[in-house]
Design a protein around this motif. Structure first.
Motif, PDB file in Angstrom:
ATOM      1  N   VAL A  49      -1.650 -22.298 -17.728  1.00  0.00           N
ATOM      2  CA  VAL A  49      -1.778 -20.890 -17.339  1.00  0.00           C
ATOM      3  C   VAL A  49      -1.094 -20.688 -15.998  1.00  0.00           C
ATOM      4  N   LYS A  50      -0.284 -19.642 -15.906  1.00  0.00           N
ATOM      5  CA  LYS A  50       0.439 -19.331 -14.669  1.00  0.00           C
ATOM      6  C   LYS A  50      -0.047 -17.998 -14.124  1.00  0.00           C
ATOM      7  N   LEU A  51      -0.161 -17.946 -12.810  1.00  0.00           N
ATOM      8  CA  LEU A  51      -0.540 -16.709 -12.133  1.00  0.00           C
ATOM      9  C   LEU A  51       0.371 -16.520 -10.931  1.00  0.00           C
ATOM     10  N   ALA A  52       1.043 -15.390 -10.891  1.00  0.00           N
ATOM     11  CA  ALA A  52       1.892 -15.037  -9.762  1.00  0.00           C
ATOM     12  C   ALA A  52       1.395 -13.707  -9.210  1.00  0.00           C
ATOM     13  N   ALA A  53       0.847 -13.744  -8.006  1.00  0.00           N
ATOM     14  CA  ALA A  53       0.254 -12.542  -7.420  1.00  0.00           C
ATOM     15  C   ALA A  53       1.330 -11.534  -7.050  1.00  0.00           C
ATOM     16  N   VAL A 108     -13.907  -5.259  41.673  1.00  0.00           N
ATOM     17  CA  VAL A 108     -14.367  -5.349  40.287  1.00  0.00           C
ATOM     18  C   VAL A 108     -13.525  -4.412  39.433  1.00  0.00           C
ATOM     19  N   VAL A 109     -13.012  -4.944  38.321  1.00  0.00           N
ATOM     20  CA  VAL A 109     -12.291  -4.099  37.360  1.00  0.00           C
ATOM     21  C   VAL A 109     -12.901  -4.318  35.985  1.00  0.00           C
ATOM     22  N   GLU A 110     -12.907  -3.236  35.186  1.00  0.00           N
ATOM     23  CA  GLU A 110     -13.478  -3.300  33.847  1.00  0.00           C
ATOM     24  C   GLU A 110     -12.447  -2.835  32.830  1.00  0.00           C
ATOM     25  N   GLY A 111     -12.633  -3.271  31.594  1.00  0.00           N
ATOM     26  CA  GLY A 111     -11.717  -2.847  30.542  1.00  0.00           C
ATOM     27  C   GLY A 111     -12.329  -3.002  29.165  1.00  0.00           C
ATOM     28  N   LEU A 112     -11.886  -2.148  28.255  1.00  0.00           N
ATOM     29  CA  LEU A 112     -12.280  -2.196  26.851  1.00  0.00           C
ATOM     30  C   LEU A 112     -10.991  -2.373  26.038  1.00  0.00           C
ATOM     31  N   TYR A 113     -10.943  -3.385  25.167  1.00  0.00           N
ATOM     32  CA  TYR A 113      -9.715  -3.728  24.456  1.00  0.00           C
ATOM     33  C   TYR A 113     -10.001  -3.845  22.962  1.00  0.00           C
ATOM     34  N   ARG A 114      -9.027  -3.434  22.159  1.00  0.00           N
ATOM     35  CA  ARG A 114      -9.144  -3.515  20.707  1.00  0.00           C
ATOM     36  C   ARG A 114      -7.905  -4.210  20.147  1.00  0.00           C
ATOM     37  N   ILE A 115      -8.133  -5.193  19.294  1.00  0.00           N
ATOM     38  CA  ILE A 115      -7.043  -5.929  18.671  1.00  0.00           C
ATOM     39  C   ILE A 115      -7.078  -5.668  17.175  1.00  0.00           C
ATOM     40  N   GLY A 116      -5.914  -5.369  16.591  1.00  0.00           N
ATOM     41  CA  GLY A 116      -5.843  -4.983  15.185  1.00  0.00           C
ATOM     42  C   GLY A 116      -5.838  -6.160  14.228  1.00  0.00           C
ATOM     43  N   ARG A 117      -5.676  -5.834  12.957  1.00  0.00           N
ATOM     44  CA  ARG A 117      -5.753  -6.809  11.860  1.00  0.00           C
ATOM     45  C   ARG A 117      -4.340  -7.229  11.474  1.00  0.00           C
ATOM     46  N   GLN A 118      -3.911  -8.373  11.961  1.00  0.00           N
ATOM     47  CA  GLN A 118      -2.593  -8.892  11.613  1.00  0.00           C
ATOM     48  C   GLN A 118      -2.689  -9.729  10.342  1.00  0.00           C
ATOM     49  N   ASP A 119      -1.718  -9.548   9.465  1.00  0.00           N
ATOM     50  CA  ASP A 119      -1.696 -10.301   8.215  1.00  0.00           C
ATOM     51  C   ASP A 119      -0.715 -11.460   8.359  1.00  0.00           C
ATOM     52  N   PRO A 120      -1.022 -12.636   7.780  1.00  0.00           N
ATOM     53  CA  PRO A 120      -0.049 -13.736   7.850  1.00  0.00           C
ATOM     54  C   PRO A 120       1.240 -13.428   7.111  1.00  0.00           C
ATOM     55  N   ALA A 121       1.185 -12.515   6.141  1.00  0.00           N
ATOM     56  CA  ALA A 121       2.367 -11.996   5.444  1.00  0.00           C
ATOM     57  C   ALA A 121       3.350 -13.086   5.049  1.00  0.00           C
ATOM     58  N   PRO A 122       2.932 -14.043   4.228  1.00  0.00           N
ATOM     59  CA  PRO A 122       3.876 -15.076   3.781  1.00  0.00           C
ATOM     60  C   PRO A 122       5.004 -14.452   2.980  1.00  0.00           C
ATOM     61  N   ILE A 123       6.201 -14.980   3.157  1.00  0.00           N
ATOM     62  CA  ILE A 123       7.352 -14.418   2.451  1.00  0.00           C
ATOM     63  C   ILE A 123       7.163 -14.544   0.940  1.00  0.00           C
ATOM     64  N   GLY A 124       6.586 -15.651   0.493  1.00  0.00           N
ATOM     65  CA  GLY A 124       6.292 -15.809  -0.930  1.00  0.00           C
ATOM     66  C   GLY A 124       4.829 -15.538  -1.196  1.00  0.00           C
ATOM     67  N   ALA A 125       4.529 -14.617  -2.105  1.00  0.00           N
ATOM     68  CA  ALA A 125       3.133 -14.341  -2.449  1.00  0.00           C
ATOM     69  C   ALA A 125       2.551 -15.534  -3.214  1.00  0.00           C
ATOM     70  N   GLU A 126       1.224 -15.573  -3.298  1.00  0.00           N
ATOM     71  CA  GLU A 126       0.535 -16.688  -3.945  1.00  0.00           C
ATOM     72  C   GLU A 126       0.954 -16.820  -5.413  1.00  0.00           C
ATOM     73  N   ALA A 127       1.146 -18.073  -5.828  1.00  0.00           N
ATOM     74  CA  ALA A 127       1.499 -18.350  -7.220  1.00  0.00           C
ATOM     75  C   ALA A 127       1.062 -19.767  -7.552  1.00  0.00           C
ATOM     76  N   GLY A 128       0.872 -20.045  -8.850  1.00  0.00           N
ATOM     77  CA  GLY A 128       0.474 -21.384  -9.236  1.00  0.00           C
ATOM     78  C   GLY A 128       0.417 -21.541 -10.738  1.00  0.00           C
ATOM     79  N   LEU A 129       0.268 -22.799 -11.133  1.00  0.00           N
ATOM     80  CA  LEU A 129       0.185 -23.149 -12.548  1.00  0.00           C
ATOM     81  C   LEU A 129      -0.942 -24.158 -12.723  1.00  0.00           C
ATOM     82  N   ALA A 130      -1.825 -23.913 -13.677  1.00  0.00           N
ATOM     83  CA  ALA A 130      -2.910 -24.848 -14.005  1.00  0.00           C
ATOM     84  C   ALA A 130      -2.664 -25.425 -15.383  1.00  0.00           C
ATOM     85  N   VAL A 131      -2.776 -26.747 -15.477  1.00  0.00           N
ATOM     86  CA  VAL A 131      -2.524 -27.450 -16.738  1.00  0.00           C
ATOM     87  C   VAL A 131      -3.757 -28.269 -17.098  1.00  0.00           C
TER      88      VAL A 131
END
Length: 787
Positions: A281-285, A190-213
């Motif tokens: 209206v345009k929004l570029a994060a 029998v073997v036991e273990g405690l594991y923790r996984i961190g918070r990975q971000d998708p980190a898109p190369i282009g940040a969110e942006a858009g235009l509403a008309v």
């Protein structure tokens, strides 16, 4: 300028229909199984590809969003007076200005459009401003006065169970108690273990942006890099108080996605401001807003106990899995289901008892990121396999081979593995692949050592480790998700057009759709139309959906057009259409007596057909975690070789050897690129990527503090084997390719660091302190730089 004219200007920024590979030479091979260049490749490399941030319309206003500086606080008042009076400001909107549903969510409508009573995470939207200049909009947003009463932030998911409710729906999003086999079963080891996984971000190369008309009918068109436009349209319409037909989402400038590309909460203020002002209206994060707004990989705490017999065969696995969902549900239910179902990995386990929880906290929101749920448990169960191997004195690969899953075996959910599962073949392929050479102790190759040529460490402190990871993911949606996609193929005077609302987020759907039509109809000139919600829905990107259901729908529509094309010729020849074949640009009868070019056959004709593809249904997991929840599975094995400076804890990944179960290779170059990109993302999760927080506040919402692997960090990636055992229920027999190497690579890297250091390595990303060897005399090294 009229709104119609503004719409036309915005539409001009949408990428043109994708045409036949401009990058390939004339007469280059076409169809499936060929390395057709990716669509849009030249435009992206030359910098002419129109991203969403490039959108423009005459007379547009600029938007800015006021976000909470606190992780948890009660809102006592919001005063927009000063902002509204600033010159150039055209509108300020808050919760009180939302005309329809005030909450939204792609899966559960539990997230407010604007926080109005309580803020539940750092960066939550509170108000939005539209102004005639971006600086004015930002200054006006900053001028909004919000009075807060700070509340204690719940940042430890273990404390969420006993904390006061953070949300009207309570703190528990889902609990899955999986029970499979005999709870009294035990193993000799029998073997036991405690594991923790961190918070990975998708980190898109282009940040969110858009235009509403705004539209003349009182509706609105939103131009943005959505990955699921129909769902975005429906939730936007509900919040705007409009019928879905009066809201149109046009997909434009998608720079790539490894999860939910767009934060819907980003699109909603944009549309509201356009409706309020009557102007585009345009929004570029900013990059900071992008980090704060979109979902991240679930941080996860995992407790494991593995039982095995004296020969190393698994007897029972017990596990507890706790996922930090942040304040809102998003995809946490699905992520937890994947984690619980795959908690034992691609191994035969006669008895399994797993409990999983997804809970709310005041940490940043979690959601769909490639390989969600599966990555976290893979790191844990592979850590357990390393512990078992060490306890039994077995080679890590040999222990795994004694337990691997195969077609016909049962998952702990009770589902039979009916798809190809060549796990043993994959593992043997990477185990037997030649190991890389050792770096020499010479100035020319010092850069190969951890830390580079200016590193503070000594070459004598470097130890080499070899480790293994074996991972699995599910394809398509799970637990009863209705997976369906619709596509239309049109042929007009020798040119084919594909109309399908499947968004190409970098997985290559547009290229694949073109290849499918070329294969079925023999037509070189194939265009893929831009995506918008006037087309029938194709569903979200992710889990290999578009390779399966959307490309499957394209194939069915193309075959229907093929029948329309061949029927008149077959009738003239007095034979069935099955006796005519299209090959190498020609239509030929079975006996060779009739032959004509495809160009001649389609000249002057207009043919079209629409088809759907819907795979076999699945079912939700029951109260004991049992059920046929998945359509199909994909597998991967990776052998990692690392060099570790055991004094400094610096890690260099030397090589990752990959063997993957792909079903069928549809585009060799594109497949290799997807695997290499997935492996590199996995290396980031293993070593560098962790969105750190303190008291729920994001400490470094930028690409300086959040460390992505670059080309210099990417190891040598050797694709040593692609197993092409076709899945008979999948169109083309192909499997999802991108997620499973992301899932497997972190476990393999951690395994190799364990081998180099003798440390348990139970946290991802691996901290330098975890890679420092124990302060006792080191064992003889497996290999040294002087070797």
């Amino acid at each position: 300028m009229t709104q119609d004219a503004a719409t036309a200007t915005a539409a001009a920024a949408v990428a043109d229909p994708v045409g036949p590979a401009p990058d390939g030479p004339e007469g280059a091979p076409r169809g499936l199984g060929v390395s057709v260049p990716a669509d849009g490749l030249r435009a992206k490399t030359e910098g002419t590809f129109p991203y969403a941030s490039d959108l423009w319309a005459e007379g547009l206003l600029w938007a800015a969003v006021l976000r909470s500086p606190h992780a948890h606080a009660r809102i006592l008042s919001v005063d927009t007076t000063a902002a509204a009076r600033m010159p150039g400001v055209r509108a300020v909107v808050t919760h009180a200005d939302v005309p329809g549903a005030t909450t939204h969510g792609r899966r559960f409508a539990d997230r407010p459009v604007f926080a109005h009573e309580v803020v539940r995470h750092h960066g939550e939207p509170i108000a939005a401003v539209a102004a005639d200049h971006p600086d004015t909009a930002r200054l006006a947003a900053a001028a909004i006065t919000v009075e807060y009463e700070l509340l204690d932030a719940v940042t430890d998911p273990e404390q969420s169970f006993g904390a006061p409710p953070l949300h009207p729906d309570g703190n528990l999003i889902r609990h899955i108690p999986l029970a499979f086999g005999d709870p009294e079963a035990t193993g000799e080891v029998v073997v036991e273990g405690l594991y923790r996984i961190g918070r990975q971000d998708p980190a898109p190369i282009g940040a969110e942006a858009g235009l509403a008309v705004p539209r003349p009918d009182g509706g609105v068109e939103i131009y943005t890099a959505s990955t699921d436009p129909h769902t975005d349209r429906d939730l936007a319409a509900a919040c705007f108080g409009l019928e879905p037909e009066r809201v149109k989402v046009v997909v434009t400038g998608v720079p790539g996605a490894t999860g939910d590309r767009e934060d819907a909460g980003f699109q909603l203020p944009l549309g509201l401001l356009a409706l309020r002002t009557g102007c585009p209206v345009k929004l570029a994060a900013t990059r900071e807003e992008s980090f704060l707004g979109h979902a991240h990989r679930h941080p996860t705490l995992l407790r494991y106990r593995h039982h095995a017999d004296a020969e190393g065969r698994l007897v029972k696995v017990e596990a507890q899995i706790l996922m930090d969902a942040g304040p809102y549900a998003d995809s946490s239910s699905e992520s937890l289901a994947a984690a619980v179902a795959f908690a034992c990995g691609p191994y035969v386990v006669p008895h399994a008892f797993v409990e999983g929880w997804a809970v709310r906290t005041n940490n940043p929101p979690s959601g769909h990121v490639r390989g969600e749920g599966a990555l976290q448990v893979c790191a844990a169960y592979e850590g357990q396999m390393d512990k078992l191997a060490a306890r039994l004195g077995l080679d890590g690969a040999e222990l795994r081979l004694r337990n691997v899953l195969a077609t016909g075996d049962l998952l702990p959910t009770g589902q039979t593995v009916t798809c190809p599962a060549p796990v043993a073949e994959l593992l043997r392929a990477v185990r037997d692949f030649e190991l890389p050479g050792l770096p020499k102790d010479s100035p020319e190759e010092d850069w190969l050592l951890p830390g580079g040529p200016e590193g503070a460490g000594e070459p004598s402190a470097v130890r080499r480790g070899v480790g293994y990871g074996v991972g699995m993911v599910h394809m398509l949606g799970a637990e009863g998700t209705d997976e369906v996609s619709t596509a239309t193929v049109k042929v007009h005077d020798g040119t084919a057009t594909v109309i399908c609302a499947a968004v190409d987020t970098g997985q290559g759907f547009a290229t694949l759709a073109r290849q499918v039509v070329q294969e079925v109809l023999g037509i070189d000139e194939v265009f893929v139309a831009p995506v918008d919600t006037d087309q029938p829905p194709a569903g979200p990107a992710g889990h290999g959906r578009h390779t399966w259901v959307s490309a499957g729908a394209v194939e069915r529509a193309a075959k229907m057009v093929r029948t329309q094309l061949l029927q008149p010729m077959a009738h003239k020849l007095g034979m069935s259409t099955e006796l005519l074949r299209i090959e190498d640009g020609r239509v030929t009868s079975y006996d060779g007596a009739f032959s004509t070019t495809v160009a001649e056959a389609v000249a002057g004709k207009e043919l079209w057909a629409t088809a759907q593809c819907r795979p076999h249904p699945t079912e939700p997991l029951d109260a004991a975690g049992q059920g046929d929840a998945f359509v199909g599975l994909a597998f991967c094995a990776i052998r990692a070789v690392v060099d570790v400076d055991v004094e400094l804890g610096a890690v260099r990944v030397v090589e990752l050897a990959v063997a993957q179960d792909v079903g069928r290779v549809l585009n060799p170059a594109q497949l290799a690129a997807r695997i290499e990109a997935g492996v590199t993302q996995g290396v980031g999760a293993a070593l560098t990527e962790n969105l750190r927080t303190g008291g729920g506040l994001v400490r470094h919402p930028d690409l300086t503090g959040y460390v992505l692997p670059t080309a210099l960090d990417a190891p040598d990636i050797r694709i040593v084997k692609l197993v092409e055992e076709r899945d008979v229920v999948a169109p083309f027999g192909a499997k999802a390719a991108s997620a499973v190497p992301v899932v497997t690579a972190p476990a393999a890297v951690a395994s190799a660091v364990r081998a180099a250091t003798g440390r348990p390595v139970n946290r991802l990303p691996i901290r330098p302190s975890a890679a420092v060897a124990v302060p006792v005399p080191l064992p003889p090294p497996v290999a040294t730089p002087q070797g």
